[in-house]
Write an enzyme that holds these catalytic residues in place. Structure first.
Site, PDB file in Angstrom:
ATOM      1  N   GLU A   1     -13.489  -1.019   7.832  1.00  0.00           N
ATOM      2  CA  GLU A   1     -12.997  -1.128   9.014  1.00  0.00           C
ATOM      3  C   GLU A   1     -13.073  -0.854   9.964  1.00  0.00           C
ATOM      4  O   GLU A   1     -13.067  -1.693  11.175  1.00  0.00           O
ATOM      5  CB  GLU A   1     -11.207  -0.914   8.785  1.00  0.00           C
ATOM      6  CG  GLU A   1     -10.818   1.071   8.729  1.00  0.00           C
ATOM      7  CD  GLU A   1     -10.017   1.073   8.037  1.00  0.00           C
ATOM      8  OE1 GLU A   1      -8.703   0.379   7.679  1.00  0.00           O
ATOM      9  OE2 GLU A   1      -9.655   2.232   9.274  1.00  0.00           O
TER      10      GLU A   1
ATOM     11  N   TRP B   1     -11.122  12.466   9.428  1.00  0.00           N
ATOM     12  CA  TRP B   1      -9.843  12.451   9.419  1.00  0.00           C
ATOM     13  C   TRP B   1      -9.902  11.151   8.357  1.00  0.00           C
ATOM     14  O   TRP B   1     -10.736  10.295   8.607  1.00  0.00           O
ATOM     15  CB  TRP B   1      -9.429  11.847  10.934  1.00  0.00           C
ATOM     16  CG  TRP B   1      -8.161  11.119  10.864  1.00  0.00           C
ATOM     17  CD1 TRP B   1      -6.671  12.053  10.227  1.00  0.00           C
ATOM     18  CD2 TRP B   1      -7.620  10.106  10.944  1.00  0.00           C
ATOM     19  NE1 TRP B   1      -5.242  11.890  10.361  1.00  0.00           N
ATOM     20  CE2 TRP B   1      -5.866  10.409  10.484  1.00  0.00           C
ATOM     21  CE3 TRP B   1      -7.867   9.020  11.706  1.00  0.00           C
ATOM     22  CZ2 TRP B   1      -5.310   9.058  11.164  1.00  0.00           C
ATOM     23  CZ3 TRP B   1      -7.296   7.855  11.497  1.00  0.00           C
ATOM     24  CH2 TRP B   1      -5.817   8.201  11.413  1.00  0.00           C
TER      25      TRP B   1
ATOM     26  N   GLU C   1      -9.586   1.879  -1.389  1.00  0.00           N
ATOM     27  CA  GLU C   1      -9.450   1.871  -0.087  1.00  0.00           C
ATOM     28  C   GLU C   1     -10.205   2.522   0.213  1.00  0.00           C
ATOM     29  O   GLU C   1     -10.217   4.511   0.528  1.00  0.00           O
ATOM     30  CB  GLU C   1      -8.418   1.093   1.388  1.00  0.00           C
ATOM     31  CG  GLU C   1      -9.175   0.919   2.603  1.00  0.00           C
ATOM     32  CD  GLU C   1      -7.598   0.629   3.547  1.00  0.00           C
ATOM     33  OE1 GLU C   1      -6.555  -0.171   3.008  1.00  0.00           O
ATOM     34  OE2 GLU C   1      -8.006   1.234   4.302  1.00  0.00           O
TER      35      GLU C   1
ATOM     36  N   HIS D   1      -8.803   6.906   3.105  1.00  0.00           N
ATOM     37  CA  HIS D   1      -9.210   6.902   4.642  1.00  0.00           C
ATOM     38  C   HIS D   1     -11.022   8.490   4.599  1.00  0.00           C
ATOM     39  O   HIS D   1     -10.562   8.966   5.010  1.00  0.00           O
ATOM     40  CB  HIS D   1      -7.865   7.627   5.688  1.00  0.00           C
ATOM     41  CG  HIS D   1      -8.260   7.228   6.788  1.00  0.00           C
ATOM     42  ND1 HIS D   1      -8.019   8.134   8.253  1.00  0.00           N
ATOM     43  CD2 HIS D   1      -7.551   5.592   7.029  1.00  0.00           C
ATOM     44  CE1 HIS D   1      -7.869   7.150   9.212  1.00  0.00           C
ATOM     45  NE2 HIS D   1      -8.009   6.190   8.265  1.00  0.00           N
TER      46      HIS D   1
ATOM     47  N   ARG E   1     -13.810  -5.566   4.446  1.00  0.00           N
ATOM     48  CA  ARG E   1     -12.149  -5.352   5.041  1.00  0.00           C
ATOM     49  C   ARG E   1     -12.841  -5.673   6.891  1.00  0.00           C
ATOM     50  O   ARG E   1     -11.544  -4.617   7.959  1.00  0.00           O
ATOM     51  CB  ARG E   1     -11.585  -4.018   5.335  1.00  0.00           C
ATOM     52  CG  ARG E   1     -11.492  -3.758   3.972  1.00  0.00           C
ATOM     53  CD  ARG E   1     -10.131  -2.548   2.793  1.00  0.00           C
ATOM     54  NE  ARG E   1      -9.014  -3.008   4.037  1.00  0.00           N
ATOM     55  CZ  ARG E   1      -8.523  -2.215   5.412  1.00  0.00           C
ATOM     56  NH1 ARG E   1      -9.222  -1.491   6.173  1.00  0.00           N
ATOM     57  NH2 ARG E   1      -7.412  -2.416   5.764  1.00  0.00           N
TER      58      ARG E   1
ATOM     59  N   ASP F   1      -5.231   3.746   0.257  1.00  0.00           N
ATOM     60  CA  ASP F   1      -5.871   3.916   1.439  1.00  0.00           C
ATOM     61  C   ASP F   1      -6.195   5.469   0.591  1.00  0.00           C
ATOM     62  O   ASP F   1      -5.901   6.351   1.115  1.00  0.00           O
ATOM     63  CB  ASP F   1      -5.519   3.744   3.085  1.00  0.00           C
ATOM     64  CG  ASP F   1      -6.962   2.871   3.761  1.00  0.00           C
ATOM     65  OD1 ASP F   1      -7.589   4.470   3.369  1.00  0.00           O
ATOM     66  OD2 ASP F   1      -6.226   3.859   4.687  1.00  0.00           O
TER      67      ASP F   1
ATOM     68  N   TYR G   1      -2.884  11.617   6.287  1.00  0.00           N
ATOM     69  CA  TYR G   1      -2.946  10.475   6.561  1.00  0.00           C
ATOM     70  C   TYR G   1      -2.051   8.906   5.799  1.00  0.00           C
ATOM     71  O   TYR G   1      -2.035   9.256   5.153  1.00  0.00           O
ATOM     72  CB  TYR G   1      -4.619   9.740   6.483  1.00  0.00           C
ATOM     73  CG  TYR G   1      -5.021   8.739   6.014  1.00  0.00           C
ATOM     74  CD1 TYR G   1      -4.604   7.799   7.607  1.00  0.00           C
ATOM     75  CD2 TYR G   1      -4.225   7.914   5.438  1.00  0.00           C
ATOM     76  CE1 TYR G   1      -5.077   6.818   8.429  1.00  0.00           C
ATOM     77  CE2 TYR G   1      -4.370   6.419   5.503  1.00  0.00           C
ATOM     78  CZ  TYR G   1      -4.832   5.598   6.548  1.00  0.00           C
ATOM     79  OH  TYR G   1      -4.724   4.276   6.817  1.00  0.00           O
TER      80      TYR G   1
ATOM     81  N   ARG H   1       0.812  -1.233  -0.187  1.00  0.00           N
ATOM     82  CA  ARG H   1       0.015   0.529  -0.307  1.00  0.00           C
ATOM     83  C   ARG H   1       1.131   1.178  -0.046  1.00  0.00           C
ATOM     84  O   ARG H   1       1.414   1.128   0.572  1.00  0.00           O
ATOM     85  CB  ARG H   1      -0.721  -0.245   1.085  1.00  0.00           C
ATOM     86  CG  ARG H   1      -1.950   1.359   1.637  1.00  0.00           C
ATOM     87  CD  ARG H   1      -2.486   1.325   2.929  1.00  0.00           C
ATOM     88  NE  ARG H   1      -1.867   2.182   3.767  1.00  0.00           N
ATOM     89  CZ  ARG H   1      -2.271   2.672   4.740  1.00  0.00           C
ATOM     90  NH1 ARG H   1      -3.247   1.993   5.219  1.00  0.00           N
ATOM     91  NH2 ARG H   1      -1.613   3.364   5.459  1.00  0.00           N
TER      92      ARG H   1
ATOM     93  N   GLU I   1      -4.373  -7.108   5.792  1.00  0.00           N
ATOM     94  CA  GLU I   1      -3.615  -6.061   6.246  1.00  0.00           C
ATOM     95  C   GLU I   1      -2.390  -6.806   7.348  1.00  0.00           C
ATOM     96  O   GLU I   1      -2.530  -7.309   8.106  1.00  0.00           O
ATOM     97  CB  GLU I   1      -4.249  -5.378   6.412  1.00  0.00           C
ATOM     98  CG  GLU I   1      -2.657  -3.450   6.458  1.00  0.00           C
ATOM     99  CD  GLU I   1      -4.061  -2.168   7.042  1.00  0.00           C
ATOM    100  OE1 GLU I   1      -5.273  -2.518   7.717  1.00  0.00           O
ATOM    101  OE2 GLU I   1      -3.391  -1.204   7.177  1.00  0.00           O
TER     102      GLU I   1
END
Ligand code: CS2
Length: 403
Positions: free
Chosen positions: A263, A403, A237, A213, A284, A211, A159, A147, A340
């Site tokens: 997640e 975030w 992601e 985020h 995830r 990602d 991030y 990643r 991950e």
């Protein structure tokens, strides 16, 4: 197999972890991860004040009944705190069941369906050159999937770009979260250049992941997904905030870049539509935040019916106990995709001795009975809890953003 003791252990070997340890009358022990980054003590209290007394004297072998008892019995269902607490109990009971049977947990789940668990590592750099070089470092170490995250020109922090090269940790100790600044346009202009530079330097012989985020709107994510197509990402992601499941439909209409999400989901009810409408490619969710092995297995089974693969979260705020449990599931389910993997610090590894190992781009779970992970309570006691928070994020004009 009566439960004789239930203990919640809070420790901070560099970062906070909450662990549940269950002991049976015959002396078998099982551990479960109960860590919820930035809200750790809420789960510790849930377990100590509301669950411990319900477990004492119960039959540790009744995993399904105990799961339903804690889930339906609370009346207030789902949510990260409840589901993390239930996950910890469930994981510890699977560990005990494995030890009682004299088998690794993956055997109880039907046995190995593959040789090892493909993992992706985290390459990140403050600048494009640094990020490209970092990807190379992961490939040199044998990773087959990487990643990449990179500082965005014009933004002070981004991030995924850590202070420490090897042990990324977004939470910071202190009474308040750090504040980061975000500008979507700057990021959207830069991200395709990053993918281009990585593919130009390292080619297409490995899986490349990225990602977002949760920071884009659906149409912005669609634009990025389309721009990323020539670079053949393994996945994009968390392109948008996870609450709006319909948002993923819009992304899907515009791009064939595979999408991964989950997640922050805690139950099958958070993602069933994404799965049944095939709006995502990878789910995830992971053991600690989605109700343990018992519930995650249900999510994965539903996903398998709809050709959605697994891609469990495995950041450093998930303890080695969660990682061990995830690996037993990963190695046994038919629709495994990727796992991950961010290695923990030596201090954390010492507190949680474990037998899983990294080999040739894959993690291999240990073969001893149970999950093959434990907590060294004496060592854990030397690292008291330290308040820490995940950052918050604002747009350049001060507006609160994801975030
Ligand atoms: O994909 C990931 O690993 C991230 O999204 C996490 O690092 C996440 O930021 C942390 O787990 C939050 O605690």
């Amino acid at each position: 197999m009566k439960i004789a003791d239930v203990r919640v252990i809070v420790t901070c070997p560099g970062r906070n972890f909450v662990t549940l340890k269950i002991t049976t009358e015959s002396g078998l022990t099982g551990v479960g991860d109960a860590t919820l980054n930035g809200r750790e003590l809420a789960v510790a209290s849930y377990l100590n004040d509301h669950v411990r007394g319900l477990l004492l004297g119960r039959d540790a072998s009744q995993i399904n009944d105990i799961w339903q008892y804690l889930y339906k019995g609370a009346y207030w269902r789902r949510g990260p705190v409840t589901m993390t607490a239930i996950a910890a109990v469930d994981t510890a009971l699977w560990d005990i069941k494995g030890k009682a049977a004299g088998m690794p947990v993956y055997q109880l789940l039907g046995g190995k369906a593959r040789d090892g668990v493909l993992v992706y590592g985290h390459a990140n750099g403050a600048t494009l050159d640094e990020a490209v070089a970092e990807v190379g470092r992961y490939l040199d170490r044998g990773y087959r999937a990487v990643r990449v995250q990179c500082g965005v020109p014009g933004l002070a922090t981004t991030y995924g770009v850590g202070k420490d090269r090897d042990f990324y940790e977004p939470a910071t100790a202190g009474p308040r979260p750090e504040e980061a600044v975000w500008a979507t346009e700057k990021y959207l202009d830069f991200a395709p250049k990053l993918f281009d530079a990585v593919r130009e330097a390292h080619g297409f012989g490995f899986h490349l992941l990225h990602d977002v985020h949760h920071r884009l709107t659906p149409i912005e994510a669609a634009r990025l997904g389309r721009a990323a197509e020539p670079y053949r990402l393994f996945w994009l992601e968390d392109p948008i905030s996870e609450e709006l499941q319909e948002g993923f439909r819009l992304i899907r209409q515009h791009t064939v870049t595979p999408i991964a999400v989950g997640e922050v989901y805690n139950s099958i009810w958070d993602c069933h539509r994404l799965i049944t409408e095939q709006l995502i490619d990878y789910i995830r969710t992971t053991v600690v935040h989605a109700g343990g092995i018992t519930h995650l297995r249900r999510i994965f089974d539903l996903a398998a019916l709809y050709h959605v693969k697994t891609g469990s979260h495995g950041a450093t705020d998930l303890s080695p106990v969660c990682m061990a449990a995830a690996l037993h599931l990963d190695i046994s389910v038919p629709n495994f995709g990727i796992q991950e993997y961010m290695p923990h610090t030596p201090e954390t590894d010492a507190v949680f001795p474990h037998s899983y190992r990294f080999e040739d781009g894959m993690l291999i779970p240990g073969d001893e009975p149970g999950l093959g992970v434990d907590i060294d309570e004496e060592l854990a006691a030397r690292y008291p809890y330290r308040q820490a928070y995940l950052p918050v994020n604002r747009l350049e004009d001060g507006t609160m953003h994801d975030w």
